[in-house]
Design a protein around this motif. Structure first.
Motif, PDB file in Angstrom:
ATOM      1  N   VAL A 120       0.837  -1.199   0.000  1.00  0.00           N
ATOM      2  CA  VAL A 120       0.000   0.000   0.000  1.00  0.00           C
ATOM      3  C   VAL A 120       0.876   1.255   0.000  1.00  0.00           C
ATOM      4  N   ARG A 126       3.667   5.403  -5.966  1.00  0.00           N
ATOM      5  CA  ARG A 126       3.562   5.429  -7.426  1.00  0.00           C
ATOM      6  C   ARG A 126       2.460   6.392  -7.855  1.00  0.00           C
ATOM      7  N   TRP A 141      -7.926   9.657  -4.465  1.00  0.00           N
ATOM      8  CA  TRP A 141      -6.733   9.745  -3.629  1.00  0.00           C
ATOM      9  C   TRP A 141      -7.147   9.809  -2.159  1.00  0.00           C
ATOM     10  N   LEU A 147      -7.953   4.226   3.030  1.00  0.00           N
ATOM     11  CA  LEU A 147      -7.592   2.810   2.901  1.00  0.00           C
ATOM     12  C   LEU A 147      -6.242   2.535   3.558  1.00  0.00           C
ATOM     13  N   LEU A 148      -5.303   3.456   3.353  1.00  0.00           N
ATOM     14  CA  LEU A 148      -3.985   3.302   3.982  1.00  0.00           C
ATOM     15  C   LEU A 148      -4.113   3.280   5.501  1.00  0.00           C
ATOM     16  N   HIS A 245     -13.293   2.652  -4.309  1.00  0.00           N
ATOM     17  CA  HIS A 245     -11.997   2.949  -4.926  1.00  0.00           C
ATOM     18  C   HIS A 245     -11.960   2.429  -6.371  1.00  0.00           C
ATOM     19  N   SER A 256      -4.713   6.366 -14.989  1.00  0.00           N
ATOM     20  CA  SER A 256      -4.353   7.672 -15.525  1.00  0.00           C
ATOM     21  C   SER A 256      -3.372   7.574 -16.690  1.00  0.00           C
TER      22      SER A 256
HETATM   23  C1  HEM Z   1      -6.120  -1.281   0.447  1.00  0.00           C
HETATM   24  C2  HEM Z   1      -5.459  -0.455  -0.245  1.00  0.00           C
HETATM   25  C3  HEM Z   1      -5.593  -0.166  -1.722  1.00  0.00           C
HETATM   26  C4  HEM Z   1      -5.998  -0.976  -2.761  1.00  0.00           C
HETATM   27  C5  HEM Z   1      -6.433  -2.433  -2.692  1.00  0.00           C
HETATM   28  C6  HEM Z   1      -5.909  -0.183  -3.960  1.00  0.00           C
HETATM   29  C7  HEM Z   1      -6.166  -0.669  -5.237  1.00  0.00           C
HETATM   30  C8  HEM Z   1      -6.005   0.064  -6.392  1.00  0.00           C
HETATM   31  C9  HEM Z   1      -5.970  -0.480  -7.722  1.00  0.00           C
HETATM   32  C10 HEM Z   1      -6.073  -1.962  -8.085  1.00  0.00           C
HETATM   33  C11 HEM Z   1      -5.806   0.554  -8.594  1.00  0.00           C
HETATM   34  C12 HEM Z   1      -5.648   0.444 -10.115  1.00  0.00           C
HETATM   35  C13 HEM Z   1      -4.289   0.941 -10.583  1.00  0.00           C
HETATM   36  C14 HEM Z   1      -3.092   0.344  -9.913  1.00  0.00           C
HETATM   37  O1  HEM Z   1      -3.078  -0.867  -9.649  1.00  0.00           O
HETATM   38  O2  HEM Z   1      -2.158   1.101  -9.639  1.00  0.00           O
HETATM   39  C15 HEM Z   1      -5.768   1.763  -7.815  1.00  0.00           C
HETATM   40  C16 HEM Z   1      -5.641   3.038  -8.311  1.00  0.00           C
HETATM   41  C17 HEM Z   1      -5.542   4.194  -7.552  1.00  0.00           C
HETATM   42  N1  HEM Z   1      -5.305   4.247  -6.184  1.00  0.00           N
HETATM   43 FE1  HEM Z   1      -5.432   2.671  -4.938  1.00  0.00          FE
HETATM   44  N2  HEM Z   1      -5.489   1.092  -3.645  1.00  0.00           N
HETATM   45  C18 HEM Z   1      -5.266   1.137  -2.291  1.00  0.00           C
HETATM   46  C19 HEM Z   1      -4.804   2.212  -1.571  1.00  0.00           C
HETATM   47  C20 HEM Z   1      -4.580   3.469  -2.112  1.00  0.00           C
HETATM   48  C21 HEM Z   1      -3.887   4.540  -1.453  1.00  0.00           C
HETATM   49  C22 HEM Z   1      -3.245   4.442  -0.070  1.00  0.00           C
HETATM   50  C23 HEM Z   1      -3.923   5.613  -2.307  1.00  0.00           C
HETATM   51  C24 HEM Z   1      -3.351   7.002  -2.120  1.00  0.00           C
HETATM   52  C25 HEM Z   1      -3.212   7.612  -1.055  1.00  0.00           C
HETATM   53  C26 HEM Z   1      -4.630   5.209  -3.503  1.00  0.00           C
HETATM   54  C27 HEM Z   1      -4.902   6.033  -4.572  1.00  0.00           C
HETATM   55  C28 HEM Z   1      -5.223   5.571  -5.830  1.00  0.00           C
HETATM   56  C29 HEM Z   1      -5.454   6.399  -6.985  1.00  0.00           C
HETATM   57  C30 HEM Z   1      -5.452   7.943  -7.003  1.00  0.00           C
HETATM   58  C31 HEM Z   1      -5.653   5.540  -8.059  1.00  0.00           C
HETATM   59  C32 HEM Z   1      -5.863   5.921  -9.527  1.00  0.00           C
HETATM   60  C33 HEM Z   1      -4.485   5.832 -10.127  1.00  0.00           C
HETATM   61  C34 HEM Z   1      -4.440   5.999 -11.620  1.00  0.00           C
HETATM   62  O3  HEM Z   1      -5.498   6.144 -12.237  1.00  0.00           O
HETATM   63  O4  HEM Z   1      -3.313   6.005 -12.129  1.00  0.00           O
HETATM   64  N3  HEM Z   1      -4.990   3.898  -3.361  1.00  0.00           N
HETATM   65  N4  HEM Z   1      -5.875   1.444  -6.468  1.00  0.00           N
END
Ligand code: HEM
Lengths: 261, 359
Positions: A120, A126, A141, A147-148, A245, A256
């Motif tokens: 995470v 990233r 975000w 989630l974090l 999310h 993105s």
């Molecule tokens: C339990 C924790 C989390 C899970 C399971 C999760 C899962 C995912 C997945 C599967 C994606 C699709 C793209 C990728 O794999 O990079 C994603 C995108 C994203 N996540 Fe998470 N995430 C988690 C926590 C977070 C945290 C801690 C942040 C930021 C503080 C975050 C912000 C985002 C954002 C902004 C996107 C869109 C990114 C893009 O479109 O490039 N997520 N997340």
């Protein structure tokens, strides 16, 4: 021979009732393979190549999700054996290694949890570095930050459950801080001013730390409280937030990519 | 050999360790195009591995390294440099592309759009299999820790929080619990959520770059690497009984005596400065500290808005700028307090233990 066997199987009524499309070798079937499957349809049928590349996402969101599922499964198995009471918790932990078949469940759960924290963190890193928190993804975000926090809280509440020295003292140290919460902790700045006719309103028996621990120190009531938070409350919330999310990843235009200025 | 170990032990003390890390940190950003070469990756990874292997001969080092719960930190130490390098590599590539007017690497792919089956589904499947295998191997190889049954009457020394919170526990050296344990964690969570609303720079959305948003990246990385990861590392590997410092090759002696020589600002001001006793009245006694804190949080933002951050102030407007500057100054209060402690032995800037209000 092989081919006619495969044709026989994939032509059978059982197979066609489960998979409603042919082998995913044509564009149409490739799309259907994703869209007609409840798990795969988290994905769109087609995606931008630049966005799904490993070097772009590091796959860390996916890894976080995978680890979450792994933890849910191993966690359920652990719950079959573990009783959250001061009398049994420690003994059950030992039994999990000594007497239970496939005695690595606890290890799978613990190491998976550590890895999930790391995954995470890296995922957030990233997302920051690709600037993916910028419009239109500000909200997602924010969901991510919660989630974090929940991931850390899940790890922390789980840390107490083995009920050994490592567990109770780590949780004691961690929750000691709550004593110092401004106004709400009995050793926090400002708490001394909250008095009613000379009686302190905030003291060791009713401050936030007391609420967290269900007592003045880490005891059996704390164990039950952390157990419920760990196995029910936090997973419940995190599942809902993960759903939001993922939904928002899709609604914000998929993973993105460079925004033309 | 022993001389070398002594040198490394010395270098790992908080003062040199954090100072050197900061120097390396900024050097990497200044010479990012050199860091982004694959040779740097090889050099960096092999020195991490070589250092660990070479040190594994030392008993004290091995003891702390092989604690089962410390394995994750070793994993971080391998993954984080790698991914940071991967960022640098792609960011530098993109920055060169932009300069030469070529398309970004995220767009420069053919075909532009692909079917998710198999182009994403297969890699995911492979990833799942690899992760599962890795977890099984790890779980069979290393037992989860199990110490003696819980005993509220027997406090272990040191008592440590879980490893991911050790950065906060390390902060307790410099700040009281109400700050290190409550205010700063809340500011971290709130501050992270505020990032998208503070960072109004439209560039760098959806691709790797450094040149188009250097300030945002340096601030975030400073917080993440120096103030979080490095402190986790320090708290885990280099803090022993009584939270005293121990070098990586040093025995964790619970009788190590560290003189407490820290002095409050009020004592500096009234006793050493003016040569008189501390005033009775708390507010008079702590006036210097209140003035300094007030200056830092209320006056400094205005000065900065007019000078170094003038451009930001124009772009962000009044509210956004104030949110940003308060978060930024809170973050920087950590290194500032560290330096004050190291150089002046300063304990508290404002010290009102009567009301648990120490800064
Ligand atoms: C339990 C924790 C989390 C899970 C399971 C999760 C899962 C995912 C997945 C599967 C994606 C699709 C793209 C990728 O794999 O990079 C994603 C995108 C994203 N996540 Fe998470 N995430 C988690 C926590 C977070 C945290 C801690 C942040 C930021 C503080 C975050 C912000 C985002 C954002 C902004 C996107 C869109 C990114 C893009 O479109 O490039 N997520 N997340």
């Amino acid at each position: 021979m092989w081919k006619s066997f495969v044709d026989y199987v994939t032509g059978s009524q059982i197979w066609t009732s489960v998979f409603r499309h042919g082998t995913p070798t044509t564009p149409r079937n490739q799309a259907l393979a994703v869209l007609s499957n409840v798990f795969l349809h988290l994905h769109p049928a087609r995606a931008r190549k630049g966005g799904i590349k490993l070097e772009y996402t590091w796959c860390m969101g996916g890894v976080s999700f995978f680890l979450f599922l792994e933890l849910a499964i191993t966690g359920i198995l652990l719950m079959f054996y573990y009783r959250p009471t001061a009398e049994y918790a420690f003994v059950d932990m030992i039994a999990l290694r000594e007497h239970v078949p496939l005695g690595v469940m606890r290890e799978l759960h613990r190491w998976g949890a550590h890895l999930m924290v790391i995954a995470v963190w890296l995922h957030m890193f990233r997302v920051f570095l690709t600037g993916s928190y910028k419009p239109p993804r500000e909200f997602n975000w924010g969901v991510g930050v919660i989630l974090l926090t929940l991931t850390l809280m899940l790890s922390f509440t789980g840390y107490l459950l083995p009920w050994d020295q490592l567990a109770i003292w780590a949780v004691t140290v961690g929750t000691n801080m709550a004593r110092a919460t401004p106004f709400l902790g009995h050793e926090g700045p400002g708490a001394a001013f909250l008095t009613l006719e000379g009686v302190n309103l905030v003291h060791a028996g009713d401050d936030v730390r007391f609420g967290l621990l269900a007592g003045r120190f880490v005891g059996e009531a704390t164990l039950l409280r952390f157990y419920v938070l760990h196995c029910i409350a936090f997973p419940f919330i995190i599942v809902i937030l993960i759903a939001i999310h993922f939904w928002r990843v899709r609604k914000d235009g998929g993973i993105s990519g460079p925004v033309a200025l | 050999m022993d001389a070398l170990k002594a040198v490394i032990n010395w270098l790992c003390q908080p003062e040199p360790l954090i100072t050197i890390s900061c120097i390396v940190f900024f050097a990497v950003f200044i010479k990012l195009h050199i860091f982004a070469k694959w040779q740097s990756l090889v050099a960096m990874m092999s020195s991490i591995i070589l250092f660990t292997l070479a040190s594994a001969g030392d008993e004290n080092f091995r003891e702390i390294l092989t604690k089962p719960d410390n394995v994750p930190i070793i994993i971080i130490f391998l993954l984080l440099p790698f991914f940071f390098w991967l960022w640098a590599y792609q960011a530098c590539d993109n920055d060169v592309r932009t300069k030469e007017g070529r398309p970004l690497r995220e767009i420069d792919v053919e075909p532009k759009v692909v079917y998710v089956w198999p182009h994403l589904v297969y890699p995911e499947l492979i990833c799942i299999v690899v992760m599962t295998l890795a977890l099984i191997v790890w779980s069979v190889a290393i037992d989860a820790p199990m110490e003696e049954p819980a005993n509220p009457a027997k406090t272990p020394n040191p008592s440590k929080a879980p490893w991911y919170f050790l950065g906060l526990q390390e902060m307790l050296v410099y700040f009281d619990p109400w700050l290190a344990g409550v205010v700063f964690p809340s500011l971290i969570v709130g501050g992270l959520m505020a990032i998208p609303y503070i960072d109004k720079n439209p560039k760098g959305n959806g691709y790797y770059t450094f040149k188009e948003r250097p300030f945002a990246i340096i601030v975030f990385c400073f917080g993440f690497f120096i103030l979080w990861i490095l402190l986790v590392f320090l708290g885990t590997f280099l803090r022993g009984p009584n939270w005293n410092f121990f070098g990586p090759y040093e025995y964790w002696d619970s009788h190590k005596v560290v003189p407490l020589v820290n002095v409050n600002l009020s004592e500096y001001f009234w006793i050493k400065g003016l040569g008189q006793a501390l005033p009775e009245n708390i507010f008079v006694r702590e006036a210097p500290g209140f003035l300094m804190t007030g200056f830092y949080l209320c006056v400094l933002p205005f000065i900065m808005a007019k000078t170094v951050f003038k451009k930001f102030y124009m772009e962000l407007g009044f509210i956004r700028f104030n949110v940003f500057i308060i978060l930024f100054l809170s973050m920087m209060s950590m290194p500032i307090k560290m330096v004050l402690r190291w150089t002046l032995n300063l304990k508290y800037i404002v010290a009102i233990p009567e009301y648990f209000f120490n800064i």
